[in-house]
Design a protein around this motif. Structure first.
Motif, PDB file in Angstrom:
ATOM      1  N   ALA A 150       0.828  -1.199   0.000  1.00 43.04           N
ATOM      2  CA  ALA A 150       0.000   0.000   0.000  1.00 43.04           C
ATOM      3  C   ALA A 150       0.865   1.253   0.000  1.00 43.04           C
ATOM      4  N   GLU A 151       1.984   1.179   0.706  1.00 46.02           N
ATOM      5  CA  GLU A 151       2.903   2.313   0.738  1.00 46.02           C
ATOM      6  C   GLU A 151       3.465   2.585  -0.650  1.00 46.02           C
ATOM      7  N   SER A 152       3.849   1.528  -1.361  1.00 48.90           N
ATOM      8  CA  SER A 152       4.386   1.699  -2.705  1.00 48.90           C
ATOM      9  C   SER A 152       3.326   2.198  -3.665  1.00 48.90           C
ATOM     10  N   ASP A 153       2.082   1.788  -3.450  1.00 48.57           N
ATOM     11  CA  ASP A 153       0.990   2.316  -4.262  1.00 48.57           C
ATOM     12  C   ASP A 153       0.882   3.828  -4.084  1.00 48.57           C
ATOM     13  N   ALA A 154       1.056   4.286  -2.839  1.00 49.49           N
ATOM     14  CA  ALA A 154       0.996   5.720  -2.569  1.00 49.49           C
ATOM     15  C   ALA A 154       2.162   6.447  -3.230  1.00 49.49           C
ATOM     16  N   VAL A 155       3.339   5.816  -3.225  1.00 47.30           N
ATOM     17  CA  VAL A 155       4.505   6.402  -3.890  1.00 47.30           C
ATOM     18  C   VAL A 155       4.202   6.628  -5.368  1.00 47.30           C
ATOM     19  N   LEU A 156       3.573   5.645  -5.984  1.00 47.81           N
ATOM     20  CA  LEU A 156       3.235   5.749  -7.402  1.00 47.81           C
ATOM     21  C   LEU A 156       2.112   6.757  -7.638  1.00 47.81           C
ATOM     22  N   ALA A 157       1.094   6.711  -6.806  1.00 42.19           N
ATOM     23  CA  ALA A 157      -0.095   7.528  -7.036  1.00 42.19           C
ATOM     24  C   ALA A 157       0.136   9.013  -6.785  1.00 42.19           C
ATOM     25  N   TYR A 158       0.902   9.338  -5.741  1.00 47.99           N
ATOM     26  CA  TYR A 158       1.006  10.731  -5.320  1.00 47.99           C
ATOM     27  C   TYR A 158       2.398  11.338  -5.459  1.00 47.99           C
ATOM     28  N   PHE A 159       3.426  10.504  -5.585  1.00 46.42           N
ATOM     29  CA  PHE A 159       4.796  11.016  -5.620  1.00 46.42           C
ATOM     30  C   PHE A 159       5.510  10.687  -6.921  1.00 46.42           C
ATOM     31  N   GLY A 160       4.779  10.245  -7.933  1.00 45.87           N
ATOM     32  CA  GLY A 160       5.389   9.969  -9.229  1.00 45.87           C
ATOM     33  C   GLY A 160       6.433   8.880  -9.176  1.00 45.87           C
ATOM     34  N   GLY A 161       6.321   7.967  -8.197  1.00 41.12           N
ATOM     35  CA  GLY A 161       7.301   6.891  -8.071  1.00 41.12           C
ATOM     36  C   GLY A 161       8.573   7.283  -7.345  1.00 41.12           C
ATOM     37  N   ASP A 162       8.648   8.505  -6.862  1.00 43.69           N
ATOM     38  CA  ASP A 162       9.862   8.989  -6.190  1.00 43.69           C
ATOM     39  C   ASP A 162       9.819   8.579  -4.715  1.00 43.69           C
ATOM     40  N   ALA A 163      10.421   7.437  -4.410  1.00 49.00           N
ATOM     41  CA  ALA A 163      10.386   6.899  -3.047  1.00 49.00           C
ATOM     42  C   ALA A 163      11.128   7.796  -2.063  1.00 49.00           C
ATOM     43  N   ALA A 164      12.193   8.443  -2.508  1.00 47.95           N
ATOM     44  CA  ALA A 164      12.959   9.321  -1.615  1.00 47.95           C
ATOM     45  C   ALA A 164      12.114  10.520  -1.190  1.00 47.95           C
ATOM     46  N   SER A 200      -9.483  16.512  11.424  1.00 50.53           N
ATOM     47  CA  SER A 200      -9.738  15.213  10.809  1.00 50.53           C
ATOM     48  C   SER A 200      -9.871  15.335   9.298  1.00 50.53           C
ATOM     49  N   HIS A 201     -10.410  16.458   8.831  1.00 52.30           N
ATOM     50  CA  HIS A 201     -10.505  16.725   7.397  1.00 52.30           C
ATOM     51  C   HIS A 201      -9.116  16.705   6.752  1.00 52.30           C
ATOM     52  N   SER A 202      -8.171  17.354   7.417  1.00 55.35           N
ATOM     53  CA  SER A 202      -6.801  17.383   6.899  1.00 55.35           C
ATOM     54  C   SER A 202      -6.113  16.030   7.028  1.00 55.35           C
ATOM     55  N   LEU A 203      -6.303  15.383   8.181  1.00 55.63           N
ATOM     56  CA  LEU A 203      -5.628  14.107   8.413  1.00 55.63           C
ATOM     57  C   LEU A 203      -6.104  13.031   7.436  1.00 55.63           C
ATOM     58  N   SER A 204      -7.367  13.084   7.023  1.00 56.58           N
ATOM     59  CA  SER A 204      -7.846  12.082   6.066  1.00 56.58           C
ATOM     60  C   SER A 204      -7.047  12.165   4.768  1.00 56.58           C
ATOM     61  N   THR A 205      -6.698  13.378   4.344  1.00 51.27           N
ATOM     62  CA  THR A 205      -5.881  13.555   3.141  1.00 51.27           C
ATOM     63  C   THR A 205      -4.452  13.095   3.379  1.00 51.27           C
ATOM     64  N   VAL A 206      -3.881  13.491   4.506  1.00 51.18           N
ATOM     65  CA  VAL A 206      -2.493  13.108   4.810  1.00 51.18           C
ATOM     66  C   VAL A 206      -2.365  11.589   4.891  1.00 51.18           C
ATOM     67  N   PHE A 207      -3.294  10.934   5.579  1.00 49.74           N
ATOM     68  CA  PHE A 207      -3.243   9.474   5.708  1.00 49.74           C
ATOM     69  C   PHE A 207      -3.288   8.803   4.340  1.00 49.74           C
ATOM     70  N   ARG A 208      -4.175   9.262   3.474  1.00 50.30           N
ATOM     71  CA  ARG A 208      -4.278   8.655   2.148  1.00 50.30           C
ATOM     72  C   ARG A 208      -3.000   8.880   1.338  1.00 50.30           C
ATOM     73  N   THR A 209      -2.396  10.052   1.487  1.00 50.93           N
ATOM     74  CA  THR A 209      -1.150  10.341   0.782  1.00 50.93           C
ATOM     75  C   THR A 209      -0.027   9.416   1.239  1.00 50.93           C
ATOM     76  N   LEU A 210      -0.092   8.991   2.498  1.00 55.28           N
ATOM     77  CA  LEU A 210       0.919   8.084   3.052  1.00 55.28           C
ATOM     78  C   LEU A 210       0.594   6.611   2.774  1.00 55.28           C
ATOM     79  N   GLY A 211      -0.543   6.352   2.136  1.00 63.21           N
ATOM     80  CA  GLY A 211      -0.920   4.968   1.844  1.00 63.21           C
ATOM     81  C   GLY A 211      -1.721   4.308   2.941  1.00 63.21           C
ATOM     82  N   TRP A 212      -2.231   5.093   3.886  1.00 62.86           N
ATOM     83  CA  TRP A 212      -2.995   4.560   5.010  1.00 62.86           C
ATOM     84  C   TRP A 212      -4.485   4.753   4.725  1.00 62.86           C
ATOM     85  N   ALA A 213      -5.002   4.013   3.760  1.00 60.01           N
ATOM     86  CA  ALA A 213      -6.367   4.232   3.282  1.00 60.01           C
ATOM     87  C   ALA A 213      -7.410   4.009   4.373  1.00 60.01           C
TER      88      ALA A 213
END
Length: 247
Positions: A150-164, A200-213
């Motif tokens: 799930a974390e790698s999915d987030a890397v691809l979805a939101y960070f363009g594959g840039d794991a660093a 909570s509105h903000s955290l829902s976005t942050v969690f999803r960006t981190l792959g914590w759906a």
């Protein structure tokens, strides 16, 4: 008096009260030649606009004090403040009712949270260089990733594959979570459900960006409960969110 001088190249005003989301945007645009100013509320954003022009305004809708809607109305009624800048709404859950409320108010674009690095970069490039300069809408992976994670999915979805870039952002989020814990506990203790709703509105976005759906869904549930005024259910949901912040 609004300064009517020439707009500086790629000067962007971000109106966002969540530090983690603001940091994500800053990291996404750091190589785009952007002069980014971040304001956590409408009053300070208006003060920035009074001092001089920007080329792009990106605003959340849920803000402390005056809302993003209030900012949109102010800019619509006083176009000299916007001075030709493009206005972007950056918010989660922009449904048809919210879109109708924003209609006819000079909105250039709506970006839905969480947005990817590529979407943010495309928005800035198009805002400053015209429609012929926008990059592809889809992120292109820069590094290989494990698609089963799930974390790698987030890397691809939101960070363009840039794991660093993802790891750097996650590290900053973990620091911010300590402040979010204090803010959430204080809001609950004071019966400030509006503050808990914004957090909570903000955290829902942050969690999803981190792959914590799943945690993102819990945060969305907390947002809805706080909005409904259900203190007891909000407290239960907050402690679920709190466990993620601690862990």
């Amino acid at each position: 008096m609004t300064n009517a001088s020439v707009v500086p190249v790629r000067r962007v005003l971000l109106v966002e009260d969540d530090a983690s989301i603001a940091r994500f945007i800053d990291m996404a645009l750091e190589d785009e030649g952007v002069d980014l100013t971040v304001c956590g509320d409408v009053e300070s954003a208006l003060a920035v606009l009074h001092k001089g022009p920007v080329g792009l305004v990106i605003t959340d809708l849920m803000l402390p004090g005056l809302s993003g809607y209030d900012l949109v109305e102010r800019l619509h009624s006083e176009p000299a403040l916007l001075a030709g800048a493009k206005l972007v709404i950056f918010s989660a859950g922009v449904n048809l009712d919210k879109q109708a409320r924003l209609e006819g108010r000079g909105i250039w674009r709506i970006l839905r949270k969480p947005a990817s690095v590529a979407q943010l970069q495309a928005c800035v490039l198009e805002a400053f260089a015209g429609h012929d300069a926008a990059p592809p809408a889809e992120d292109v992976p820069a590094q290989p990733a494990d698609p089963s994670s799930a974390e790698s999915d987030a890397v691809l979805a939101y960070f363009g594959g840039d794991a660093a870039l993802f790891r750097a952002y996650r590290a900053k989020c973990l620091v911010q979570f300590e402040h979010d814990l204090v803010a959430g506990d204080a809001a609950l203790h004071a019966g400030d459900l509006a503050g808990l709703q914004r957090l909570s509105h903000s955290l829902s976005t942050v969690f999803r960006t981190l792959g914590w759906a799943e945690d993102g869904l819990v945060a969305k549930q907390l947002e809805a409960l706080a909005a409904s005024g259900d203190t007891q259910a909000s407290a239960t949901a907050w402690y679920q969110v709190r466990r993620r912040l601690v862990g």
